[in-house]
Design an enzyme around this catalytic site. Structure first.
Site, mmCIF file in Angstrom:
data_model
loop_
_atom_site.group_PDB
_atom_site.id
_atom_site.type_symbol
_atom_site.label_atom_id
_atom_site.label_comp_id
_atom_site.label_asym_id
_atom_site.label_seq_id
_atom_site.Cartn_x
_atom_site.Cartn_y
_atom_site.Cartn_z
ATOM 1 N N ASP A 9 -10.033 5.592 2.488
ATOM 2 C CA ASP A 9 -8.940 4.443 2.708
ATOM 3 C C ASP A 9 -9.991 3.131 2.034
ATOM 4 O O ASP A 9 -11.249 3.118 2.156
ATOM 5 C CB ASP A 9 -8.477 4.356 4.044
ATOM 6 C CG ASP A 9 -7.618 2.944 4.312
ATOM 7 O OD1 ASP A 9 -7.089 2.723 3.647
ATOM 8 O OD2 ASP A 9 -8.235 2.306 5.318
ATOM 9 N N ASP A 11 -8.737 -0.940 3.098
ATOM 10 C CA ASP A 11 -8.967 -1.944 3.881
ATOM 11 C C ASP A 11 -9.200 -1.248 5.171
ATOM 12 O O ASP A 11 -8.640 -0.692 5.962
ATOM 13 C CB ASP A 11 -7.529 -2.458 3.993
ATOM 14 C CG ASP A 11 -6.795 -3.000 2.774
ATOM 15 O OD1 ASP A 11 -7.737 -3.729 2.308
ATOM 16 O OD2 ASP A 11 -5.574 -2.968 2.576
ATOM 17 N N GLY A 46 -2.266 0.920 7.181
ATOM 18 C CA GLY A 46 -2.008 1.888 6.263
ATOM 19 C C GLY A 46 -0.598 1.936 5.701
ATOM 20 O O GLY A 46 -0.164 2.518 4.858
ATOM 21 N N ARG A 49 3.305 -3.171 2.475
ATOM 22 C CA ARG A 49 3.611 -4.654 2.579
ATOM 23 C C ARG A 49 5.034 -4.810 3.062
ATOM 24 O O ARG A 49 5.103 -5.469 4.077
ATOM 25 C CB ARG A 49 3.574 -5.270 1.303
ATOM 26 C CG ARG A 49 3.418 -6.656 1.361
ATOM 27 C CD ARG A 49 3.252 -7.337 0.119
ATOM 28 N NE ARG A 49 2.086 -6.812 -0.538
ATOM 29 C CZ ARG A 49 1.879 -7.309 -1.953
ATOM 30 N NH1 ARG A 49 2.834 -7.851 -2.717
ATOM 31 N NH2 ARG A 49 0.899 -6.425 -2.587
ATOM 32 N N SER A 116 -2.579 -0.068 -0.637
ATOM 33 C CA SER A 116 -2.478 -1.594 -1.060
ATOM 34 C C SER A 116 -2.455 -1.406 -2.501
ATOM 35 O O SER A 116 -3.162 -0.982 -3.452
ATOM 36 C CB SER A 116 -3.998 -2.136 -0.744
ATOM 37 O OG SER A 116 -3.805 -3.418 -1.336
ATOM 38 N N ASN A 118 -3.206 -4.374 -3.965
ATOM 39 C CA ASN A 118 -4.416 -5.078 -4.236
ATOM 40 C C ASN A 118 -5.443 -4.401 -4.595
ATOM 41 O O ASN A 118 -6.495 -4.965 -4.646
ATOM 42 C CB ASN A 118 -4.414 -6.119 -3.275
ATOM 43 C CG ASN A 118 -3.364 -7.345 -3.202
ATOM 44 O OD1 ASN A 118 -3.083 -7.927 -4.306
ATOM 45 N ND2 ASN A 118 -2.713 -7.323 -2.139
ATOM 46 N N ASP A 170 -9.233 4.062 8.975
ATOM 47 C CA ASP A 170 -9.219 3.329 10.138
ATOM 48 C C ASP A 170 -7.867 3.069 10.765
ATOM 49 O O ASP A 170 -7.800 2.651 11.738
ATOM 50 C CB ASP A 170 -9.800 2.081 9.878
ATOM 51 C CG ASP A 170 -8.809 1.066 9.170
ATOM 52 O OD1 ASP A 170 -8.071 1.798 8.193
ATOM 53 O OD2 ASP A 170 -8.430 -0.015 9.490
HETATM 54 C C1 BG6 Z 1 -3.389 -1.048 3.437
HETATM 55 C C2 BG6 Z 1 -3.327 -1.884 4.736
HETATM 56 O O1 BG6 Z 1 -4.426 -0.689 3.112
HETATM 57 O O2 BG6 Z 1 -2.428 -1.848 2.588
HETATM 58 C C3 BG6 Z 1 -1.912 -2.335 5.280
HETATM 59 O O3 BG6 Z 1 -4.005 -1.085 5.698
HETATM 60 C C4 BG6 Z 1 -1.376 -3.003 4.070
HETATM 61 O O4 BG6 Z 1 -2.033 -3.234 6.129
HETATM 62 C C5 BG6 Z 1 -1.252 -2.356 2.915
HETATM 63 O O5 BG6 Z 1 0.159 -3.463 4.411
HETATM 64 C C6 BG6 Z 1 -0.547 -2.819 1.648
HETATM 65 O O6 BG6 Z 1 -1.250 -3.849 1.063
HETATM 66 P P1 BG6 Z 1 -0.801 -4.821 -0.119
HETATM 67 O O7 BG6 Z 1 -2.393 -5.403 -0.549
HETATM 68 O O8 BG6 Z 1 -0.202 -4.154 -1.007
HETATM 69 O O9 BG6 Z 1 -0.124 -5.860 0.357
HETATM 70 MG MG MG Z 2 -7.223 0.937 6.247
#
Ligand code: BG6
Ligand code: MG
Length: 211
Positions: A9, A11, A46, A49, A116, A118, A170
């Site tokens: 993972d 984040d 996890g 968004r 994510s 991102n 996590d």
């Molecule tokens: C996960 C985070 O890695 O990514 C979540 O733990 C988050 O909290 C999810 O909502 C989506 O992230 P992003 O960057 O696409 O908004």
């Molecule tokens: Mg995480």
């Protein structure tokens, strides 16, 4: 333990962007007067968004339209990306880089499995562009954790049987996703505190003894 690959993972495992998620959601929740704290935040780990926003809005007294929700999600993501753009290679913890390198020296394949969207930006900021053998993220799957999709995609990209992969997480939802994918989970942080993993670690370095 006979694993061929480790799927990380991002984040809250590779780097501490989980704190930036918290700060950006806190500002967004404050802007509409909805209570938000770290206990609620732990439920967002996890989770995608838009699903995260729905969890936050459980405490909103009036329903919001899809357009209003999209505006809030964009607002949160803009602030979150402002934090991300300030990250540098110094935000890759030494213990994480040494653990990744140590696992690779042991002959393991390494992948990212993150909800994510991102993910490419974060990997770029912390200097891990092109480091992993496979990257599966929120841009490549429809269902986020606890669904197994992102970990199954990582295994498929690695061309390794899911049963031979170990997930590092996590998030409680992430450990559940690993199990749904037929993989074992080694947990740190919130998931380890909740004993959600098959292995619950105080430090990511413990992986080097586990595999
Ligand atoms: C996960 C985070 O890695 O990514 C979540 O733990 C988050 O909290 C999810 O909502 C989506 O992230 P992003 O960057 O696409 O908004
Ligand atoms: Mg995480």
């Amino acid at each position: 333990m006979g694993f061929k690959a480790i799927i990380f993972d991002l984040d809250g495992v590779i780097c501490f962007t989980d704190e930036y998620h918290y700060l950006a959601w806190k500002a967004t929740a404050d802007s509409i007067g909805v209570p938000f704290d770290r206990t609620v935040n732990n439920r967002l780990r996890g989770v995608s968004r838009m699903e995260s926003l729905d969890i936050i809005l459980e405490k909103c007294t009036h329903p919001l339209s899809i357009t209003e929700k999209e505006v809030l999600a964009d607002q949160k993501n803009r602030q979150y990306q402002d934090y991300l753009r300030r990250m540098t290679t110094d935000d890759l913890p030494t213990e994480v880089k040494e653990t990744l390198d140590g696992l690779r020296q042991k002959g393991l394949r390494l992948a990212v499995g993150s909800s994510s969207k991102n993910t490419p930006l974060i990997l770029h900021q912390i200097g891990l562009d092109g480091y992993f053998d496979a990257v599966a993220d929120g841009n490549g799957v429809k269902r986020s954790k606890p669904a197994p999709d992102v970990f199954l995609l990582a295994a498929e990209l690695l061309k390794i049987d899911p049963a031979d992969c170990l997930v590092v997480e996590d998030a409680v939802s992430g450990a559940q996703a690993a199990h749904a994918a037929g993989m074992k989970a080694a947990c740190v942080g919130d998931a380890a505190q909740n004993q959600a993993g098959d292995y619950n670690m105080g430090s990511i370095r413990e992986l080097l003894e586990l595999v």
